[in-house]
Design a protein around this motif. Structure first.
Motif, PDB file in Angstrom:
ATOM      1  N   ASP A  20     -58.307 -93.462  -4.963  1.00 55.13           N
ATOM      2  CA  ASP A  20     -59.594 -94.149  -5.011  1.00 55.13           C
ATOM      3  C   ASP A  20     -60.540 -93.520  -3.980  1.00 55.13           C
ATOM      4  O   ASP A  20     -60.166 -92.561  -3.290  1.00 55.13           O
ATOM      5  CB  ASP A  20     -59.431 -95.656  -4.788  1.00 55.13           C
ATOM      6  N   LEU A  21     -61.721 -94.100  -3.896  1.00 51.72           N
ATOM      7  CA  LEU A  21     -62.749 -93.504  -3.039  1.00 51.72           C
ATOM      8  C   LEU A  21     -62.320 -93.485  -1.574  1.00 51.72           C
ATOM      9  O   LEU A  21     -62.521 -92.499  -0.862  1.00 51.72           O
ATOM     10  CB  LEU A  21     -64.068 -94.280  -3.204  1.00 51.72           C
ATOM     11  N   LEU A  66     -64.276 -97.794 -13.791  1.00 53.15           N
ATOM     12  CA  LEU A  66     -64.668 -98.734 -12.743  1.00 53.15           C
ATOM     13  C   LEU A  66     -65.562 -99.840 -13.286  1.00 53.15           C
ATOM     14  O   LEU A  66     -65.517-100.970 -12.819  1.00 53.15           O
ATOM     15  CB  LEU A  66     -65.414 -97.985 -11.623  1.00 53.15           C
ATOM     16  N   ALA A  76     -68.910 -96.270 -15.612  1.00 54.61           N
ATOM     17  CA  ALA A  76     -68.600 -95.664 -14.314  1.00 54.61           C
ATOM     18  C   ALA A  76     -67.108 -95.375 -14.283  1.00 54.61           C
ATOM     19  O   ALA A  76     -66.300 -96.244 -14.605  1.00 54.61           O
ATOM     20  CB  ALA A  76     -68.972 -96.617 -13.181  1.00 54.61           C
ATOM     21  N   VAL A  77     -66.756 -94.142 -13.934  1.00 52.26           N
ATOM     22  CA  VAL A  77     -65.334 -93.757 -13.902  1.00 52.26           C
ATOM     23  C   VAL A  77     -65.013 -93.008 -12.619  1.00 52.26           C
ATOM     24  O   VAL A  77     -65.892 -92.420 -11.987  1.00 52.26           O
ATOM     25  CB  VAL A  77     -64.943 -92.814 -15.073  1.00 52.26           C
ATOM     26  N   ARG A  78     -63.745 -93.027 -12.245  1.00 49.85           N
ATOM     27  CA  ARG A  78     -63.304 -92.137 -11.179  1.00 49.85           C
ATOM     28  C   ARG A  78     -63.287 -90.726 -11.758  1.00 49.85           C
ATOM     29  O   ARG A  78     -62.936 -90.519 -12.926  1.00 49.85           O
ATOM     30  CB  ARG A  78     -61.928 -92.541 -10.666  1.00 49.85           C
ATOM     31  N   ALA A  79     -63.653 -89.768 -10.916  1.00 53.48           N
ATOM     32  CA  ALA A  79     -63.950 -88.429 -11.440  1.00 53.48           C
ATOM     33  C   ALA A  79     -62.729 -87.674 -11.942  1.00 53.48           C
ATOM     34  O   ALA A  79     -62.862 -86.725 -12.707  1.00 53.48           O
ATOM     35  CB  ALA A  79     -64.676 -87.613 -10.379  1.00 53.48           C
ATOM     36  N   THR A  81     -60.619 -88.782 -13.977  1.00 55.28           N
ATOM     37  CA  THR A  81     -60.272 -89.283 -15.310  1.00 55.28           C
ATOM     38  C   THR A  81     -60.430 -88.165 -16.342  1.00 55.28           C
ATOM     39  O   THR A  81     -61.507 -87.578 -16.446  1.00 55.28           O
ATOM     40  CB  THR A  81     -61.211 -90.448 -15.707  1.00 55.28           C
ATOM     41  N   THR A 137     -70.818 -90.613  -6.821  1.00 52.58           N
ATOM     42  CA  THR A 137     -70.459 -90.789  -5.420  1.00 52.58           C
ATOM     43  C   THR A 137     -69.691 -89.545  -5.002  1.00 52.58           C
ATOM     44  O   THR A 137     -68.711 -89.164  -5.645  1.00 52.58           O
ATOM     45  CB  THR A 137     -69.581 -92.042  -5.234  1.00 52.58           C
ATOM     46  N   ARG A 147     -73.848 -91.606  -2.005  1.00 55.64           N
ATOM     47  CA  ARG A 147     -74.098 -92.080  -3.355  1.00 55.64           C
ATOM     48  C   ARG A 147     -75.452 -91.570  -3.826  1.00 55.64           C
ATOM     49  O   ARG A 147     -76.382 -91.449  -3.027  1.00 55.64           O
ATOM     50  CB  ARG A 147     -74.130 -93.606  -3.321  1.00 55.64           C
ATOM     51  N   GLU A 177     -66.676 -90.420  -7.879  1.00 57.10           N
ATOM     52  CA  GLU A 177     -66.995 -91.366  -8.946  1.00 57.10           C
ATOM     53  C   GLU A 177     -68.252 -90.901  -9.680  1.00 57.10           C
ATOM     54  O   GLU A 177     -69.150 -90.327  -9.063  1.00 57.10           O
ATOM     55  CB  GLU A 177     -67.225 -92.775  -8.374  1.00 57.10           C
TER      56      GLU A 177
END
Lengths: 400, 483
Positions: A20-21, A66, A76-79, A81, A137, A147, A177
């Motif tokens: 995660d971030l 997300l 919105a997705v985690r990158a 993915t 992000t 961001r 993200e």
């Protein structure tokens, strides 16, 4: 955060796998030395070769949606993915990211596709990911979290930092993200196919461009430039798409026929196989080219590919050409593209070959250097990807 | 005051006859379309070509004099307000259409060309330039590049950024570079993309290469009345939910309609609580099919009147009413402020209810005109300066923009941050986000001479602190902590 010992590449230290971030921040803030950022590993051989680094940040666990509100048509997705996974989720609501780069099928991640400025045939109608990313992000080399953009498609507040990640190969920061704009999946899709030479296809494409038939993709592919296929894809409502497909077939002339469903998928797969030659033939190098559409056939003829694969976006000006992995030939190809005012970059090439990766460096390379210094002052990220761009020696082509 | 050496250097750069120093003439340049912010510049230069622009910027750079580029001065965020003791570089004399290329469907233009003139020049080839801000008859393409302008049709066709292929830019040190290229491809990070919408703070675009689009086969436009703003909002969701991407969806409320009708008599229904303009374009058969769907959706949500434009003249009349709405509120109020904010489309009804409440609390009327398809609001706060309402109106207008951020949207959809909203930026971005944006600016302009004081909050503009502390949304989510 998961840490493992090896990555299968030239790294000497840990492979960090943030999920995660916060962990992405820790991975960069808590490590020292140069860093490779790795997503799905589908573009390892693109651009200039990475120099060895002690740390790898692997984004394959940085996955998941997300926020997704179908009615707003944004996600919105985690990158990390994989785009193909995301598309499957979105398809349930008859929505999609209108983007179809060939290597998506091999598990390319959202972040990786942005960082490599990749795109596929649909770029004619929808542009590339820089046109579809509405927020991001980033984690900078020192762990700073920044961001940019937001969750709405229309937004001009602040600098759009996401744009400079597009084509950055991870050299300016880690995309953690991403917020994407979505489009509806069209009710119908029909492809018109015509066996023909590149030159003939280019003429037909130019005619097509002067009509209101609105194709979403116009691509030619073949082994050399003399024999191949023109593919024209139409999307829209069921009846309207069929009617336009008939009009396109008529315009393309004798020999043109329409394909749908599996048959169309197979035709586009053949095209994608030529774009995405990474796993195919250790001796070849793949070059991605962009130039004015009207100049593309001439440029490709000058490169004179030896029958190992060409794809040409006849209205986008974006082409992929497979050439022998030897430095002089690749340099000649770069020169031909530069002479036509275009851009060229090496994609896949054999690990053993020393090849000029980049065509002529952009005229604003000094700004890129200043930006690199501002965002990654210790030059930790993606060492080597841009050859000598960031160190000041960019004389000539493909400095390496 | 600029010293004599600077004045000489600038006269050398652009030619003495292209320098304005007469105080009366300088007043012409003291503000842009947002007239509340005013500053008379020390000097105005009107270069005649890109080389002269570069020479002028070099002179400013060498003498550390701040400069502000200016197009038609129609911007609505104070982005072209001059800097005290600074120079205005007007691009009004760079107004040549260099090339229309019908084969590769592109135009090469100088920055002072108006948006509409590009479409006029492309029209003989069946092509047009898609982004169409309401001010397109007068606003310049250079200004559109700086603001990343949108317009009524950007839901389907995108913003300026989606239509610019390449920019010849004079950087803040006076050097000239090309950003972008002949196709959507670029080598390395997309500097063209970050320059678009940078509000004149990263350099001056002197030549712009644009994509042109083939004019659609058909355009169909309808005007529909609804018993409530909420019902009209549901229609918008219904259209999008049906997988239709309209060319435009515009909404106006009763007050906006009243103003527009008084001004231009476009055939809108007085007293209807809400009206929608829906436009579809594209291949004829598909357009017709989807138009029927849109009509059905309107009827399902209690549409009280549905008027379909029967020809291009009628369509133009509907658009005249919509596009006249901003200026038209002058008919129903002595003064007004145009706001520009964005919310996720699904929160339109909610934000309009809240704006209504806030207006009542402030004792001021708010007319609403907006691009409903992409959630871009343009509330018009009506007030009477003579009655001492100005401050209250500004406060209300600012609160509306900040409400948009609170609802998950943006401070600005198309007018930009400029001088007007720089101090609100900390509402939308964290301190670190803004600091990183500052680093990007420094990469282009290390001496901070290019349109300083715009876009990012500064202590001088906003007080010692750049704004109230507000937790970063990621902090609130427990994702990050303050480090």
């Amino acid at each position: 955060m998961t840490t493992s010992k090896t990555s299968g590449r030239e790294t000497t230290g840990p492979v960090l796998q943030p999920a995660d971030l916060r962990e992405a921040h820790e991975a960069l803030a808590g490590s020292v030395g140069q860093v490779h950022v790795r997503g799905g590993g589908t573009a390892d051989g693109w651009a200039d070769a990475l120099r060895p680094a002690p740390v790898t940040v692997d984004t394959t666990r940085l996955t998941g949606i997300l926020a997704y509100n179908p009615a707003d048509m944004t996600v919105a997705v985690r990158a990390g993915t994989p785009l193909a996974d995301l598309q499957r989720e979105l398809a349930g609501n008859r929505q999609r990211v209108a983007f179809d780069a060939a290597r998506v099928r091999r598990g390319a991640t959202v972040g990786g596709l942005i960082a490599t400025a990749d795109s596929g045939p649909l770029a004619l109608a929808y542009g590339s990911l820089r046109d579809l990313v509405i927020g991001a992000t980033l984690v900078l080399a020192d762990g700073t979290i920044a961001r940019t953009g937001g969750h709405v498609i229309k937004n001009v507040a602040g600098y759009d930092l996401a744009k400079v990640t597009h084509g950055s190969y991870g050299a300016l920061g880690l995309l953690a993200e991403v917020v994407l704009r979505l489009h509806p999946v069209p009710a119908a899709s029909v492809t018109v196919r015509l066996p023909c030479s590149l030159a003939a296809a280019a003429e037909r494409a130019a005619e097509l461009a002067s009509t209101s038939l609105e194709p979403v993709a116009v691509e030619w592919y073949g082994s050399g430039v003399t024999e191949g296929h023109l593919l024209v894809r139409l999307e829209g409502t069921a009846e309207g798409t069929e009617a336009r497909a008939r009009a396109v077939a008529e315009l393309l002339g004798p020999g043109a026929f329409t394909v749908r469903g599996d048959e169309a998928d197979a035709a586009w797969r053949e095209h994608a196989d030529l774009v995405d030659q990474t796993g195919n033939g250790a001796e070849a190098a793949v070059l991605r080219i962009g130039c004015r559409p009207s100049r593309l056939p001439g440029v490709l003829a000058r490169i004179d590919p030896p029958g190992t694969g060409v794809t040409a976006g006849l209205l986008t000006g974006i082409a992929t050409v497979t050439v022998p992995a030897e430095p002089a030939g690749v340099a000649v190809a770069h020169t031909a593209v530069t002479a036509a005012g275009g851009t060229s970059v090496l994609r896949h090439h054999p690990a053993t070959a020393e090849l000029p990766a980049w065509g002529q460096a952009p005229s604003a390379v000094a700004v890129l250097r200043a930006l690199k210094k501002e965002l990654d002052p210790d030059t930790r990220l993606a060492p080597g990807r841009f050859g000598a761009w960031f160190t000041g020696n960019t004389g000539g082509e493909g400095a390496r | 005051m600029l010293d004599a050496a600077v004045r000489r250097a600038l006269a050398d750069a652009v030619g003495a006859e292209n320098v304005i120093s007469d105080p009366v003439r300088l007043r012409t340049y003291e503000c842009d379309g947002l007239t509340g912010f005013r500053q008379v510049p020390a000097l105005v230069v009107l270069p005649r070509d890109a080389e002269a622009v570069a020479a002028a910027v070099r002179a400013c750079h060498e003498h550390a004099v701040p400069f502000v580029a200016r197009g038609a001065g129609t911007g609505l965020s104070g982005g072209a307000v001059p800097v005290a003791d600074g120079v205005v570089i007007s691009l009004q004399r760079l107004r040549r259409i260099v090339e229309i290329d019908p084969v590769d469907r592109r135009a090469v233009v100088q920055p002072g060309v108006t948006n509409l003139d590009i479409t006029r020049a492309a029209a003989p080839y069946g092509l047009y330039y898609a982004p169409d801000p309401s001010s397109q008859q007068v606003c310049t393409i250079g200004g559109n590049v700086a603001e990343n302008s949108g317009g009524a049709h950007c839901l389907k066709y995108g913003f300026t950024t989606n239509h610019v292929l390449a920019l010849k830019v004079v950087l803040p040190d006076g050097s000239m570079v090309t950003l972008g290229g002949d196709t959507g491809e670029q080598l390395g990070p997309d500097l063209r993309g970050v320059f678009l919408g940078s509000e004149g703070t990263l350099g001056i675009a002197c030549e712009i290469t644009l994509r042109l689009l083939r004019a659609p086969e058909t355009v169909r436009t309808l005007l529909a009345d609804f018993p409530s703003v909420r019902a009209a909002g549901e229609v918008v969701s219904g259209i999008v939910g049906a997988g239709i991407v309209p060319a435009a969806v515009e909404m106006m409320d009763a007050l906006a309609i009243e103003a527009a009708e008084k001004a231009v008599h476009a055939g809108y229904t007085l007293d209807t609580p809400a009206a929608l303009v829906v436009e579809l374009d594209g291949p004829a058969a598909e357009c017709a099919e989807q138009f029927e769907q849109v009509k059905a959706i309107c009827e399902r949500h209690g549409c009280t009147r549905l008027h379909i434009a029967s020809d291009s003249a009628e369509r133009a009349r509907i658009w005249k009413g919509r596009k006249a709405a901003f200026a038209a509120v002058g008919w129903i109020s002595p003064d007004y402020i145009v706001q520009d904010g964005v919310v996720p489309r699904t929160r339109l009804a909610e934000v309009l209810d809240r704006i209504g409440e806030m207006g009542r609390e402030a004792g001021l009327r708010v007319a609403n005109v907006f691009h409903a398809g992409d959630g871009n609001l343009h509330p018009l706060v009506l007030f009477d300066d003579d009655a001492g309402e100005a401050e209250r109106a500004e406060e209300l207008s600012r609160s509306i923009a900040e409400l948009c951020v609170e609802l998950g949207g943006s401070l600005s959809g198309e007018h930009g941050i400029g001088t007007d909203k720089a101090c609100s930026m900390p509402r939308m971005f964290g301190e670190v986000d803004l600091e990183v944006m500052g680093r990007l600016r420094s990469a282009f302009d290390p001496r901070q001479l290019c349109n300083p004081g715009k876009l990012l909050p500064t202590p001088r503009l906003c007080g010692e602190r750049p704004g109230p502390y507000r937790p970063h949304p990621l902090e609130e989510a427990g994702v990050i902590e303050r480090l």
